[in-house]
Design a protein around this motif. Structure first.
Motif, PDB file in Angstrom:
ATOM      1  N   ASP A   1     -42.086   2.890 -16.742  1.00 55.90           N
ATOM      2  CA  ASP A   1     -41.671   2.898 -18.142  1.00 55.90           C
ATOM      3  C   ASP A   1     -40.553   3.929 -18.339  1.00 55.90           C
ATOM      4  O   ASP A   1     -40.072   4.522 -17.375  1.00 55.90           O
ATOM      5  N   TYR A   2     -40.160   4.181 -19.580  1.00 55.59           N
ATOM      6  CA  TYR A   2     -39.024   5.060 -19.856  1.00 55.59           C
ATOM      7  C   TYR A   2     -39.256   6.502 -19.414  1.00 55.59           C
ATOM      8  O   TYR A   2     -38.325   7.253 -19.208  1.00 55.59           O
ATOM      9  N   ARG A   3     -40.517   6.925 -19.246  1.00 53.55           N
ATOM     10  CA  ARG A   3     -40.815   8.277 -18.769  1.00 53.55           C
ATOM     11  C   ARG A   3     -41.029   8.315 -17.265  1.00 53.55           C
ATOM     12  O   ARG A   3     -41.260   9.361 -16.690  1.00 53.55           O
ATOM     13  N   GLY A   4     -40.992   7.135 -16.630  1.00 46.58           N
ATOM     14  CA  GLY A   4     -41.172   7.086 -15.186  1.00 46.58           C
ATOM     15  C   GLY A   4     -42.583   6.789 -14.741  1.00 46.58           C
ATOM     16  O   GLY A   4     -42.897   6.889 -13.563  1.00 46.58           O
ATOM     17  N   ASN A   5     -43.474   6.430 -15.679  1.00 47.70           N
ATOM     18  CA  ASN A   5     -44.859   6.136 -15.314  1.00 47.70           C
ATOM     19  C   ASN A   5     -44.983   4.745 -14.703  1.00 47.70           C
ATOM     20  O   ASN A   5     -44.421   3.784 -15.207  1.00 47.70           O
ATOM     21  N   ILE A   6     -45.729   4.661 -13.611  1.00 50.42           N
ATOM     22  CA  ILE A   6     -45.970   3.384 -12.944  1.00 50.42           C
ATOM     23  C   ILE A   6     -46.751   2.474 -13.872  1.00 50.42           C
ATOM     24  O   ILE A   6     -47.693   2.894 -14.534  1.00 50.42           O
ATOM     25  N   GLY A   7     -46.344   1.195 -13.890  1.00 51.00           N
ATOM     26  CA  GLY A   7     -46.970   0.205 -14.763  1.00 51.00           C
ATOM     27  C   GLY A   7     -48.316  -0.285 -14.274  1.00 51.00           C
ATOM     28  O   GLY A   7     -49.288   0.447 -14.276  1.00 51.00           O
ATOM     29  N   ASN A   8     -48.383  -1.502 -13.793  1.00 52.21           N
ATOM     30  CA  ASN A   8     -49.643  -2.162 -13.453  1.00 52.21           C
ATOM     31  C   ASN A   8     -50.020  -1.912 -11.997  1.00 52.21           C
ATOM     32  O   ASN A   8     -49.451  -2.489 -11.082  1.00 52.21           O
ATOM     33  N   TRP A   9     -51.033  -1.063 -11.777  1.00 57.17           N
ATOM     34  CA  TRP A   9     -51.494  -0.755 -10.427  1.00 57.17           C
ATOM     35  C   TRP A   9     -52.171  -1.958  -9.773  1.00 57.17           C
ATOM     36  O   TRP A   9     -52.134  -2.124  -8.576  1.00 57.17           O
ATOM     37  N   GLY A  10     -52.820  -2.786 -10.567  1.00 58.26           N
ATOM     38  CA  GLY A  10     -53.685  -3.834 -10.026  1.00 58.26           C
ATOM     39  C   GLY A  10     -52.967  -4.885  -9.199  1.00 58.26           C
ATOM     40  O   GLY A  10     -53.576  -5.522  -8.349  1.00 58.26           O
ATOM     41  N   ILE A  11     -51.667  -5.069  -9.402  1.00 60.92           N
ATOM     42  CA  ILE A  11     -50.979  -6.152  -8.712  1.00 60.92           C
ATOM     43  C   ILE A  11     -50.503  -5.777  -7.312  1.00 60.92           C
ATOM     44  O   ILE A  11     -50.051  -6.628  -6.571  1.00 60.92           O
ATOM     45  N   MET A  12     -50.630  -4.532  -6.919  1.00 55.16           N
ATOM     46  CA  MET A  12     -49.995  -4.120  -5.672  1.00 55.16           C
ATOM     47  C   MET A  12     -50.933  -3.981  -4.483  1.00 55.16           C
ATOM     48  O   MET A  12     -50.473  -3.772  -3.382  1.00 55.16           O
ATOM     49  N   GLY A  13     -52.212  -4.079  -4.656  1.00 54.55           N
ATOM     50  CA  GLY A  13     -53.106  -3.821  -3.531  1.00 54.55           C
ATOM     51  C   GLY A  13     -53.195  -2.329  -3.282  1.00 54.55           C
ATOM     52  O   GLY A  13     -52.608  -1.517  -3.980  1.00 54.55           O
ATOM     53  N   LEU A  14     -53.928  -1.942  -2.266  1.00 51.59           N
ATOM     54  CA  LEU A  14     -54.179  -0.530  -1.990  1.00 51.59           C
ATOM     55  C   LEU A  14     -53.133   0.020  -1.017  1.00 51.59           C
ATOM     56  O   LEU A  14     -53.081  -0.386   0.140  1.00 51.59           O
ATOM     57  N   PRO A  15     -52.281   0.945  -1.462  1.00 55.21           N
ATOM     58  CA  PRO A  15     -51.270   1.526  -0.564  1.00 55.21           C
ATOM     59  C   PRO A  15     -51.884   2.630   0.296  1.00 55.21           C
ATOM     60  O   PRO A  15     -53.023   3.055   0.081  1.00 55.21           O
ATOM     61  N   ASP A  16     -51.108   3.106   1.255  1.00 51.23           N
ATOM     62  CA  ASP A  16     -51.534   4.232   2.094  1.00 51.23           C
ATOM     63  C   ASP A  16     -51.097   5.567   1.508  1.00 51.23           C
ATOM     64  O   ASP A  16     -51.616   6.613   1.893  1.00 51.23           O
ATOM     65  N   ALA A  17     -50.141   5.530   0.590  1.00 51.85           N
ATOM     66  CA  ALA A  17     -49.686   6.737  -0.107  1.00 51.85           C
ATOM     67  C   ALA A  17     -48.907   6.315  -1.348  1.00 51.85           C
ATOM     68  O   ALA A  17     -48.407   5.199  -1.429  1.00 51.85           O
ATOM     69  N   VAL A  18     -48.828   7.244  -2.295  1.00 47.36           N
ATOM     70  CA  VAL A  18     -47.983   7.067  -3.469  1.00 47.36           C
ATOM     71  C   VAL A  18     -46.945   8.177  -3.419  1.00 47.36           C
ATOM     72  O   VAL A  18     -47.283   9.358  -3.390  1.00 47.36           O
ATOM     73  N   LEU A  19     -45.670   7.778  -3.359  1.00 50.71           N
ATOM     74  CA  LEU A  19     -44.567   8.735  -3.414  1.00 50.71           C
ATOM     75  C   LEU A  19     -43.989   8.597  -4.808  1.00 50.71           C
ATOM     76  O   LEU A  19     -43.378   7.590  -5.127  1.00 50.71           O
ATOM     77  N   TYR A  20     -44.235   9.610  -5.628  1.00 49.10           N
ATOM     78  CA  TYR A  20     -43.849   9.493  -7.022  1.00 49.10           C
ATOM     79  C   TYR A  20     -42.652  10.350  -7.345  1.00 49.10           C
ATOM     80  O   TYR A  20     -42.559  11.480  -6.894  1.00 49.10           O
ATOM     81  N   VAL A  21     -41.729   9.828  -8.116  1.00 45.11           N
ATOM     82  CA  VAL A  21     -40.471  10.500  -8.424  1.00 45.11           C
ATOM     83  C   VAL A  21     -40.453  10.931  -9.893  1.00 45.11           C
ATOM     84  O   VAL A  21     -40.645  10.113 -10.784  1.00 45.11           O
ATOM     85  N   ASN A  22     -40.230  12.213 -10.124  1.00 48.94           N
ATOM     86  CA  ASN A  22     -40.025  12.721 -11.475  1.00 48.94           C
ATOM     87  C   ASN A  22     -38.546  12.568 -11.799  1.00 48.94           C
ATOM     88  O   ASN A  22     -37.727  13.311 -11.300  1.00 48.94           O
ATOM     89  N   MET A  23     -38.220  11.595 -12.623  1.00 51.76           N
ATOM     90  CA  MET A  23     -36.818  11.297 -12.917  1.00 51.76           C
ATOM     91  C   MET A  23     -36.320  12.025 -14.168  1.00 51.76           C
ATOM     92  O   MET A  23     -37.037  12.114 -15.164  1.00 51.76           O
ATOM     93  N   PHE A  24     -35.100  12.517 -14.108  1.00 45.29           N
ATOM     94  CA  PHE A  24     -34.395  13.122 -15.244  1.00 45.29           C
ATOM     95  C   PHE A  24     -35.183  14.269 -15.875  1.00 45.29           C
ATOM     96  O   PHE A  24     -35.130  14.480 -17.078  1.00 45.29           O
TER      97      PHE A  24
END
Length: 171
Positions: A52-75
């Motif tokens: 979203d506009y603040r950089g929050n990830i949207g729908n987790w349910g569609i992606m399956g289970l990842p091995d890691a989340v690399l999250y970016v704090n934008m702007f």
């Protein structure tokens, strides 16, 4: 841990939490190319996700289970780390914080750079905390991650990694 660049820092962070070419890493679709480049350098699959506009990830349910989340704090915006942390803790997934553009930002009472299992800052001349040349920093509370990154940044000399790189901050 000072490293030669934030890109190296992201790569070292992912190696330290066990990401391999068989892994899948969630990454925001909107980020600088170095974020995805660090994942591809490991040979891992990238699951790009919209934010979203603040950089929050949207729908987790569609992606399956990842091995890691690399999250970016934008702007300078810090994501909803309560939500990210809850998801990662529930599934025992490491949370890597790309804080390259968010020095000084705060989530709740916690500063950016302290929100992931491992976090990475950039001191590139184009960032808000520049250096002469380029540099990065890896932050963690985990002794295992710390020891692995220390070894990786200096040719594996400390023995925690089988090999390593020359990735020190320039004098």
């Amino acid at each position: 841990i000072g490293v030669g660049s934030a890109t190296d820092g992201l790569y070292f962070a992912m190696k330290a939490v066990g990401i391999t070419k068989e892994s899948t890493v969630v990454c925001p679709a909107f980020s600088y190319v170095a974020t995805a480049g660090a994942i591809k350098r490991l040979g891992a699959d990238i699951h790009f996700t919209d934010t979203d506009y603040r950089g929050n990830i949207g729908n987790w349910g569609i992606m399956g289970l990842p091995d890691a989340v690399l999250y970016v704090n934008m702007f300078g915006n810090v994501a909803d780390y309560d939500r990210l942390r809850a998801y990662c803790d529930k599934h025992h997934i490491p949370l890597i914080e790309d804080a390259a553009q968010s020095q000084g930002a705060i989530h709740g009472k916690k500063p950016s750079g302290s929100l992931g299992d491992v976090s990475v800052f950039s001191f590139d001349p184009m960032k808000n905390m520049p250096s002469f040349g380029t540099a990065g920093m890896v932050l963690t509370d985990s002794k295992d991650i710390y020891d692995t990154v220390i070894s990786l940044r200096r040719h594996g000399l400390s023995g925690k990694a089988d090999y390593g790189y020359n990735s020190l901050i320039s004098e």
